[in-house]
Enzyme design. Sequence first.
Site, PDB file in Angstrom:
ATOM      1  N   LYS A   1      26.274  34.832  49.474  1.00  0.00           N
ATOM      2  CA  LYS A   1      26.124  36.149  48.843  1.00  0.00           C
ATOM      3  C   LYS A   1      26.223  36.029  47.323  1.00  0.00           C
ATOM      4  O   LYS A   1      25.388  36.585  46.603  1.00  0.00           O
ATOM      5  CB  LYS A   1      27.201  37.092  49.399  1.00  0.00           C
ATOM      6  CG  LYS A   1      27.086  38.520  48.907  1.00  0.00           C
ATOM      7  CD  LYS A   1      27.698  39.494  49.887  1.00  0.00           C
ATOM      8  CE  LYS A   1      29.203  39.541  49.836  1.00  0.00           C
ATOM      9  NZ  LYS A   1      29.730  40.100  48.566  1.00  0.00           N
ATOM     10  N   SER A   2      27.220  35.306  46.835  1.00  0.00           N
ATOM     11  CA  SER A   2      27.389  35.192  45.373  1.00  0.00           C
ATOM     12  C   SER A   2      26.171  34.534  44.738  1.00  0.00           C
ATOM     13  O   SER A   2      25.676  34.977  43.696  1.00  0.00           O
ATOM     14  CB  SER A   2      28.626  34.345  45.054  1.00  0.00           C
ATOM     15  OG  SER A   2      29.787  35.018  45.453  1.00  0.00           O
TER      16      SER A   2
ATOM     17  N   GLY B   1      30.474  45.400  44.753  1.00  0.00           N
ATOM     18  CA  GLY B   1      31.204  45.202  43.500  1.00  0.00           C
ATOM     19  C   GLY B   1      30.511  44.174  42.626  1.00  0.00           C
ATOM     20  O   GLY B   1      30.500  44.287  41.397  1.00  0.00           O
TER      21      GLY B   1
ATOM     22  N   ARG C   1      36.787  51.436  43.344  1.00  0.00           N
ATOM     23  CA  ARG C   1      37.185  50.111  42.853  1.00  0.00           C
ATOM     24  C   ARG C   1      37.200  50.057  41.316  1.00  0.00           C
ATOM     25  O   ARG C   1      36.421  50.738  40.655  1.00  0.00           O
ATOM     26  CB  ARG C   1      36.254  49.044  43.456  1.00  0.00           C
ATOM     27  CG  ARG C   1      36.388  49.028  44.972  1.00  0.00           C
ATOM     28  CD  ARG C   1      35.532  47.992  45.622  1.00  0.00           C
ATOM     29  NE  ARG C   1      35.910  46.642  45.232  1.00  0.00           N
ATOM     30  CZ  ARG C   1      35.192  45.561  45.528  1.00  0.00           C
ATOM     31  NH1 ARG C   1      34.067  45.684  46.204  1.00  0.00           N
ATOM     32  NH2 ARG C   1      35.604  44.376  45.155  1.00  0.00           N
TER      33      ARG C   1
ATOM     34  N   SER D   1      38.919  36.497  38.033  1.00  0.00           N
ATOM     35  CA  SER D   1      37.814  37.201  38.681  1.00  0.00           C
ATOM     36  C   SER D   1      36.474  36.643  38.218  1.00  0.00           C
ATOM     37  O   SER D   1      36.134  36.716  37.030  1.00  0.00           O
ATOM     38  CB  SER D   1      37.872  38.702  38.356  1.00  0.00           C
ATOM     39  OG  SER D   1      36.621  39.302  38.639  1.00  0.00           O
TER      40      SER D   1
ATOM     41  N   ASP E   1      38.136  35.890  49.697  1.00  0.00           N
ATOM     42  CA  ASP E   1      37.443  36.683  50.718  1.00  0.00           C
ATOM     43  C   ASP E   1      37.806  36.248  52.136  1.00  0.00           C
ATOM     44  O   ASP E   1      37.473  36.935  53.107  1.00  0.00           O
ATOM     45  CB  ASP E   1      35.925  36.588  50.511  1.00  0.00           C
ATOM     46  CG  ASP E   1      35.496  37.262  49.210  1.00  0.00           C
ATOM     47  OD1 ASP E   1      36.209  38.172  48.745  1.00  0.00           O
ATOM     48  OD2 ASP E   1      34.449  36.874  48.650  1.00  0.00           O
TER      49      ASP E   1
ATOM     50  N   ARG F   1      42.875  45.556  51.571  1.00  0.00           N
ATOM     51  CA  ARG F   1      42.877  44.577  52.674  1.00  0.00           C
ATOM     52  C   ARG F   1      44.292  44.185  53.089  1.00  0.00           C
ATOM     53  O   ARG F   1      44.469  43.679  54.196  1.00  0.00           O
ATOM     54  CB  ARG F   1      42.049  43.344  52.298  1.00  0.00           C
ATOM     55  CG  ARG F   1      40.570  43.640  52.306  1.00  0.00           C
ATOM     56  CD  ARG F   1      39.703  42.420  52.035  1.00  0.00           C
ATOM     57  NE  ARG F   1      38.296  42.783  52.197  1.00  0.00           N
ATOM     58  CZ  ARG F   1      37.278  42.084  51.690  1.00  0.00           C
ATOM     59  NH1 ARG F   1      37.508  40.994  50.987  1.00  0.00           N
ATOM     60  NH2 ARG F   1      36.033  42.480  51.900  1.00  0.00           N
TER      61      ARG F   1
HETATM   62  C1  S3P Z   1      32.447  37.460  43.819  1.00  0.00           C
HETATM   63  C2  S3P Z   1      33.716  37.325  43.299  1.00  0.00           C
HETATM   64  C3  S3P Z   1      34.933  37.740  43.996  1.00  0.00           C
HETATM   65  C4  S3P Z   1      34.685  37.924  45.490  1.00  0.00           C
HETATM   66  C5  S3P Z   1      33.425  38.707  45.758  1.00  0.00           C
HETATM   67  C6  S3P Z   1      32.223  37.995  45.173  1.00  0.00           C
HETATM   68  C7  S3P Z   1      31.292  37.039  43.020  1.00  0.00           C
HETATM   69  O1  S3P Z   1      35.371  38.955  43.468  1.00  0.00           O
HETATM   70  O2  S3P Z   1      35.794  38.567  46.087  1.00  0.00           O
HETATM   71  O3  S3P Z   1      33.234  38.872  47.153  1.00  0.00           O
HETATM   72  O4  S3P Z   1      30.189  36.889  43.570  1.00  0.00           O
HETATM   73  O5  S3P Z   1      31.474  36.823  41.812  1.00  0.00           O
HETATM   74  P1  S3P Z   1      36.344  39.038  42.174  1.00  0.00           P
HETATM   75  O6  S3P Z   1      35.610  38.500  41.020  1.00  0.00           O
HETATM   76  O7  S3P Z   1      36.646  40.496  42.015  1.00  0.00           O
HETATM   77  O8  S3P Z   1      37.560  38.238  42.543  1.00  0.00           O
END
Ligand code: S3P
Length: 423
Positions: A15-16, A87, A115, A159, A310, A341
Amino acid sequence: MISRASLAVRVPGDKSISHRALICAALASGRSRIRNILRSADVRSTGGVLSALGANVPQLGDDVRVDGRGLGGLAAPDEPLDCGNSGTTARLMSGVLSGCSFPSRLIGDASLSRRPMGRVARPLTTMGAHFAFDSGEHLPMVVTGGRLREIEFDSPTASAQVKSAILLAGLVGCVRVTVREPVRSRDHTERMLAALGIDVRSLGLEASLEPASELAPFQLDVPADPSSAAFFAALAAAGGVRGGGPLELTDVALNPTRLGFFRVLRDMGADVTWEVHREECGEPVGTITVAPRGLQGVEIGGDQVPAMIDELPMLACLGALGDGVIEIRGASELRVKESDRIAAVVQNLRDVGADADELPDGLRVRGGTRSLGGAVQTHGDHRLAMAFGVLGALSGNAITVDDPDCVSVSYPGFWSDLERVTS
Ligand code: S3P
């Protein structure tokens, strides 16, 4: 060593990496080609937002071609940018939009609208962008970009979304940026931008980017998502795969900043190995093999959290099995994910008969309950649905999930893959 697994799963694309691939493709100078992109609701949100900005991202299929608009080529949207449940879309695009000299209104679903967005708004405002919130520091918000200034930012939170927002703002706004984090978060943005010719340096807890005039178009075969693979690793470690044997998870992104769960599973006693087979846009890719053994308890602290953020709901659920105790601390970030969570996992574990306690920054789960049964409330959170889905698939347990379809956010085929390896 594990004998060769007879069952194998290739979970969908990361996903990222999928979000970042679409964003980079839209900003590149020329046509990019992305294979095996994650076809899920979250990634569609990023595609929709980029299309509304003139980037014309096609329907997500096996082979997506995007004609990039160049770093300065996005156009003012006619409508609010709908980030859905994602997010990553809202925060990464805040960075991109900070370098664009027009206003954009970002909206999201009920969960995303709760959020925190102040964490990206603060550094991006320091850089020269303007953020206006309807209320609090949540969506809906209007981001107005413009001429940006350099920044050296000490992030209070580990983050990747915050770090990536700043790096992308530096890229689109053509200014040098440096971000320091308290603990290293996932580094997909750094790896992808470096692979596309940008001068991005990543050293310890610091990432910095030098301004560039363009981003090269690229070809990418998105590796499978280790966060999705983690559900099947947990299932295999708990002996839940058909025949009780090992499981191979193929073509998985093996970026060390994402492997915390697999390292902990090994510490708990499971037989877990991984091997890199190829590299894709700076990301190591390979196979993870997991075989069951009795699972012991484990204590997880703050430094370990970002590399498995996650996967913590799944880890907590594993605590209900075996005889040990799983304690997770330093994880208050879990309270601001798609759901709270910590509260939701503990309540659901109790509702299915497990012994679990909420802590301000984590949780504690004691094993020893022989069979778990009851109804689970996901609060629309995909990772809760899948974690309890795995628990429910283990023999002797009978768990129903109120909203199984919410897995579409990250893993639309989850329930059929689970069925395939368990029956
Ligand atoms: C992500 C970063 C993480 C993760 C999210 C995906 C990303 O969040 O929990 O599912 O793709 O950069 P945070 O940056 O808020 O920790």
